[in-house]
Motif scaffolding. Structure first.
Motif, PDB file in Angstrom:
ATOM      1  N   LEU A   1      11.095  -6.441   8.379  1.00 50.71           N
ATOM      2  CA  LEU A   1      10.547  -7.796   8.289  1.00 50.71           C
ATOM      3  C   LEU A   1      11.500  -8.820   8.894  1.00 50.71           C
ATOM      4  O   LEU A   1      11.064  -9.849   9.431  1.00 50.71           O
ATOM      5  N   ALA A   2      12.805  -8.552   8.781  1.00 49.64           N
ATOM      6  CA  ALA A   2      13.782  -9.466   9.380  1.00 49.64           C
ATOM      7  C   ALA A   2      13.595  -9.536  10.889  1.00 49.64           C
ATOM      8  O   ALA A   2      13.706 -10.609  11.499  1.00 49.64           O
ATOM      9  N   LYS A   3      13.278  -8.407  11.513  1.00 48.75           N
ATOM     10  CA  LYS A   3      13.025  -8.405  12.961  1.00 48.75           C
ATOM     11  C   LYS A   3      11.805  -9.266  13.295  1.00 48.75           C
ATOM     12  O   LYS A   3      11.811 -10.032  14.268  1.00 48.75           O
ATOM     13  N   VAL A   4      10.763  -9.149  12.468  1.00 48.72           N
ATOM     14  CA  VAL A   4       9.545  -9.927  12.711  1.00 48.72           C
ATOM     15  C   VAL A   4       9.830 -11.409  12.548  1.00 48.72           C
ATOM     16  O   VAL A   4       9.371 -12.243  13.350  1.00 48.72           O
ATOM     17  N   LEU A   5      10.585 -11.771  11.527  1.00 49.97           N
ATOM     18  CA  LEU A   5      10.902 -13.187  11.295  1.00 49.97           C
ATOM     19  C   LEU A   5      11.740 -13.753  12.425  1.00 49.97           C
ATOM     20  O   LEU A   5      11.531 -14.902  12.844  1.00 49.97           O
ATOM     21  N   ARG A   6      12.693 -12.984  12.910  1.00 49.66           N
ATOM     22  CA  ARG A   6      13.513 -13.477  14.016  1.00 49.66           C
ATOM     23  C   ARG A   6      12.670 -13.697  15.267  1.00 49.66           C
ATOM     24  O   ARG A   6      12.896 -14.627  16.043  1.00 49.66           O
ATOM     25  N   ALA A   7      11.661 -12.836  15.460  1.00 53.04           N
ATOM     26  CA  ALA A   7      10.822 -12.946  16.655  1.00 53.04           C
ATOM     27  C   ALA A   7       9.844 -14.114  16.571  1.00 53.04           C
ATOM     28  O   ALA A   7       9.543 -14.760  17.585  1.00 53.04           O
ATOM     29  N   HIS A   8       9.349 -14.413  15.350  1.00 53.27           N
ATOM     30  CA  HIS A   8       8.319 -15.438  15.194  1.00 53.27           C
ATOM     31  C   HIS A   8       8.869 -16.779  14.740  1.00 53.27           C
ATOM     32  O   HIS A   8       8.215 -17.807  14.920  1.00 53.27           O
ATOM     33  N   MET A   9      10.048 -16.767  14.141  1.00 52.79           N
ATOM     34  CA  MET A   9      10.595 -18.019  13.634  1.00 52.79           C
ATOM     35  C   MET A   9      12.043 -18.165  14.069  1.00 52.79           C
ATOM     36  O   MET A   9      12.971 -18.054  13.272  1.00 52.79           O
ATOM     37  N   PRO A  10      12.271 -18.386  15.339  1.00 56.81           N
ATOM     38  CA  PRO A  10      13.654 -18.497  15.831  1.00 56.81           C
ATOM     39  C   PRO A  10      14.414 -19.639  15.201  1.00 56.81           C
ATOM     40  O   PRO A  10      15.633 -19.660  15.219  1.00 56.81           O
ATOM     41  N   VAL A  11      13.708 -20.614  14.626  1.00 57.08           N
ATOM     42  CA  VAL A  11      14.396 -21.753  14.007  1.00 57.08           C
ATOM     43  C   VAL A  11      15.267 -21.296  12.871  1.00 57.08           C
ATOM     44  O   VAL A  11      16.270 -21.924  12.545  1.00 57.08           O
ATOM     45  N   HIS A  12      14.957 -20.145  12.231  1.00 58.65           N
ATOM     46  CA  HIS A  12      15.707 -19.689  11.090  1.00 58.65           C
ATOM     47  C   HIS A  12      16.987 -18.980  11.463  1.00 58.65           C
ATOM     48  O   HIS A  12      17.792 -18.683  10.594  1.00 58.65           O
ATOM     49  N   GLU A  13      17.198 -18.715  12.709  1.00 57.71           N
ATOM     50  CA  GLU A  13      18.424 -18.037  13.106  1.00 57.71           C
ATOM     51  C   GLU A  13      19.627 -18.931  12.887  1.00 57.71           C
ATOM     52  O   GLU A  13      20.752 -18.466  12.790  1.00 57.71           O
ATOM     53  N   SER A  14      19.432 -20.199  12.798  1.00 55.86           N
ATOM     54  CA  SER A  14      20.541 -21.104  12.570  1.00 55.86           C
ATOM     55  C   SER A  14      20.755 -21.398  11.108  1.00 55.86           C
ATOM     56  O   SER A  14      21.666 -22.107  10.738  1.00 55.86           O
ATOM     57  N   VAL A  15      19.898 -20.833  10.215  1.00 55.01           N
ATOM     58  CA  VAL A  15      20.018 -21.129   8.800  1.00 55.01           C
ATOM     59  C   VAL A  15      21.205 -20.373   8.217  1.00 55.01           C
ATOM     60  O   VAL A  15      21.367 -19.209   8.493  1.00 55.01           O
TER      61      VAL A  15
ATOM     62  N   THR B   1       0.826  -1.203   0.000  1.00 55.37           N
ATOM     63  CA  THR B   1       0.000   0.000   0.000  1.00 55.37           C
ATOM     64  C   THR B   1       0.863   1.256   0.000  1.00 55.37           C
ATOM     65  O   THR B   1       0.588   2.222  -0.724  1.00 55.37           O
ATOM     66  N   GLU B   2       1.926   1.247   0.786  1.00 55.70           N
ATOM     67  CA  GLU B   2       2.817   2.407   0.864  1.00 55.70           C
ATOM     68  C   GLU B   2       3.531   2.645  -0.466  1.00 55.70           C
ATOM     69  O   GLU B   2       3.769   3.783  -0.858  1.00 55.70           O
ATOM     70  N   LEU B   3       3.853   1.569  -1.184  1.00 59.00           N
ATOM     71  CA  LEU B   3       4.561   1.677  -2.461  1.00 59.00           C
ATOM     72  C   LEU B   3       3.608   1.788  -3.649  1.00 59.00           C
ATOM     73  O   LEU B   3       4.076   1.882  -4.788  1.00 59.00           O
ATOM     74  N   ASP B   4       2.318   1.753  -3.383  1.00 53.81           N
ATOM     75  CA  ASP B   4       1.316   1.772  -4.451  1.00 53.81           C
ATOM     76  C   ASP B   4       1.556   0.606  -5.423  1.00 53.81           C
ATOM     77  O   ASP B   4       1.450   0.751  -6.652  1.00 53.81           O
ATOM     78  N   ALA B   5       1.896  -0.550  -4.858  1.00 55.14           N
ATOM     79  CA  ALA B   5       2.162  -1.746  -5.661  1.00 55.14           C
ATOM     80  C   ALA B   5       0.872  -2.537  -5.859  1.00 55.14           C
ATOM     81  O   ALA B   5      -0.088  -2.407  -5.091  1.00 55.14           O
ATOM     82  N   CYS B   6       0.873  -3.360  -6.903  1.00 55.84           N
ATOM     83  CA  CYS B   6      -0.341  -4.114  -7.219  1.00 55.84           C
ATOM     84  C   CYS B   6      -0.275  -5.559  -6.733  1.00 55.84           C
ATOM     85  O   CYS B   6      -1.304  -6.245  -6.676  1.00 55.84           O
ATOM     86  N   GLN B   7       0.922  -6.023  -6.391  1.00 56.71           N
ATOM     87  CA  GLN B   7       1.043  -7.414  -5.951  1.00 56.71           C
ATOM     88  C   GLN B   7       2.312  -7.583  -5.133  1.00 56.71           C
ATOM     89  O   GLN B   7       3.318  -6.905  -5.353  1.00 56.71           O
ATOM     90  N   GLY B   8       2.255  -8.501  -4.169  1.00 56.68           N
ATOM     91  CA  GLY B   8       3.421  -8.789  -3.358  1.00 56.68           C
ATOM     92  C   GLY B   8       3.428 -10.229  -2.895  1.00 56.68           C
ATOM     93  O   GLY B   8       2.376 -10.866  -2.766  1.00 56.68           O
ATOM     94  N   ALA B   9       4.605 -10.757  -2.680  1.00 55.14           N
ATOM     95  CA  ALA B   9       4.759 -12.133  -2.195  1.00 55.14           C
ATOM     96  C   ALA B   9       5.937 -12.191  -1.242  1.00 55.14           C
ATOM     97  O   ALA B   9       6.937 -11.495  -1.434  1.00 55.14           O
ATOM     98  N   LEU B  10       5.781 -13.004  -0.225  1.00 54.68           N
ATOM     99  CA  LEU B  10       6.822 -13.150   0.784  1.00 54.68           C
ATOM    100  C   LEU B  10       7.197 -14.628   0.908  1.00 54.68           C
ATOM    101  O   LEU B  10       6.330 -15.482   1.112  1.00 54.68           O
ATOM    102  N   PHE B  11       8.477 -14.912   0.766  1.00 51.08           N
ATOM    103  CA  PHE B  11       8.991 -16.276   0.861  1.00 51.08           C
ATOM    104  C   PHE B  11       9.902 -16.374   2.074  1.00 51.08           C
ATOM    105  O   PHE B  11      10.692 -15.466   2.355  1.00 51.08           O
ATOM    106  N   ILE B  12       9.785 -17.488   2.782  1.00 50.59           N
ATOM    107  CA  ILE B  12      10.570 -17.726   3.995  1.00 50.59           C
ATOM    108  C   ILE B  12      11.589 -18.833   3.726  1.00 50.59           C
ATOM    109  O   ILE B  12      11.291 -19.833   3.069  1.00 50.59           O
ATOM    110  N   THR B  13      12.791 -18.647   4.252  1.00 50.71           N
ATOM    111  CA  THR B  13      13.853 -19.628   4.061  1.00 50.71           C
ATOM    112  C   THR B  13      13.583 -20.898   4.856  1.00 50.71           C
ATOM    113  O   THR B  13      13.233 -20.844   6.042  1.00 50.71           O
ATOM    114  N   GLU B  14      13.733 -22.012   4.191  1.00 53.28           N
ATOM    115  CA  GLU B  14      13.619 -23.325   4.826  1.00 53.28           C
ATOM    116  C   GLU B  14      14.858 -24.143   4.454  1.00 53.28           C
ATOM    117  O   GLU B  14      15.522 -23.868   3.452  1.00 53.28           O
ATOM    118  N   GLU B  15      15.134 -25.162   5.263  1.00 51.43           N
ATOM    119  CA  GLU B  15      16.264 -26.044   4.971  1.00 51.43           C
ATOM    120  C   GLU B  15      15.796 -27.492   5.081  1.00 51.43           C
ATOM    121  O   GLU B  15      15.122 -27.867   6.048  1.00 51.43           O
TER     122      GLU B  15
END
Length: 291
Positions: A277-291, A152-166
């Motif tokens: 977003l990195a702060k949010v991911l670290r707070a909600h998905m601590p498992v990724h800190e070791s990736v 919304t802030e960027l006036d974009a029409c589409q967005g996607a968020l991918f999370i790192t998995e191992e």
């Protein structure tokens, strides 16, 4: 320019008058003894010697004064003439108080740069506040709200968020949240590091800004039909706390699509958002800190 010509002409006239006055004074001093003698009646030799001594002293004083004045004028003329031929390096400096055009331009550019920095900081603060207000125990819901605020802030029409998995020693980025992004719930989407555009960004840890999007890469569905945005930014979400010169830790990847080109200022905004977003991911998905 006209003022300089006027001053130069006045200077020439003044010097001419000064030279003429010197000649007149010299002539008067030369004829002074004769004039005095003609006024005196039968002066004796002693009077003539005393008179000559006084006139000589007077002539010497006047000559020294006129001579020093003439030398001063000559030196001033020579100095002003030589200033016009000084090397550029010797004449470019001017005090800042004079507000030369070059200095004024630099000041304006500095002020504009500072205003852009302040505007960027204000927008990032606004996004961070909205993201923090969206934080909940449901990480997927949090990511969706955060992505919506960004688009919304960027006036974009589409967005996607991918999370790192191992898995099995390999790293992937898996679709986690979308904005105006159609993907059936039963269908997953993930890329191995280095696979496709998003996977390549995850591998290299560097943002890309595309003005020509590959065919069928993005499709926007609406009541009016289908359309494809022509501009796409893919940015890595980097864990700044774990990243160093030798190793970059990528927590995920964010894709933002728009029908309008992304400016350099918007690229900097997206970089700042990725840190949020990195702060949010670290707070909600601590498992990724070791990736």
């Amino acid at each position: 320019m006209n003022r300089k010509i006027t001053y130069r002409n006045l200077g020439i006239i003044s010097v001419s008058l000064f030279v003429i006055s010197i000649l007149i004074i010299g002539y008067l001093l030369y004829t002074l003894p004769i004039d005095i003698s003609s006024q005196l009646k039968n002066p004796d030799k002693l009077q003539l010697r005393q008179l000559s001594k006084i006139i000589g002293t007077l002539s010497l004083g006047v000559s020294m004064g006129l001579g020093s004045g003439l030398l001063a004028v000559m030196f001033l003329l020579l100095g002003s003439k030589s200033e016009g031929h000084l090397p550029a390096a010797a004449t470019t400096y001017q005090p800042q108080s004079e507000a030369t055009p070059m200095y004024a331009k630099a000041v304006v550019q500095e002020q504009e740069t500072q205003m852009q920095k302040d505007a960027l900081a204000e927008r990032l603060q606004k996004i961070e506040q909205m993201v923090q207000s969206a934080v909940s125990k449901d990480s997927k819901q949090t990511m969706e709200k955060a992505l919506r605020y960004v688009c919304t802030e960027l006036d974009a029409c589409q967005g996607a968020l991918f999370i790192t998995e191992e898995s099995e020693g390999k790293r992937f980025i898996e679709f986690s949240a979308g904005y105006a992004y159609y993907l059936p719930e039963s269908q997953g989407l993930r890329y191995e590091f280095g696979e496709g555009l998003a996977g390549q960004v995850a591998k290299e840890g560097k943002m890309i800004n595309l003005s020509t999007v590959p065919d069928n890469y993005i499709t926007i569905l609406s009541g009016l039909g289908k359309s494809s945005p022509s501009h796409l930014v893919i940015a890595p979400i980097i864990d700044s706390e774990k990243t160093n010169e030798e190793h970059t830790v990528v927590l995920g990847v964010m894709e933002i699509a728009s029908f309008n080109a992304f400016t350099a200022a918007e690229e900097r905004l997206i970089e700042g958002v990725s840190l949020i977003l990195a702060k949010v991911l670290r707070a909600h998905m601590p498992v990724h800190e070791s990736v």
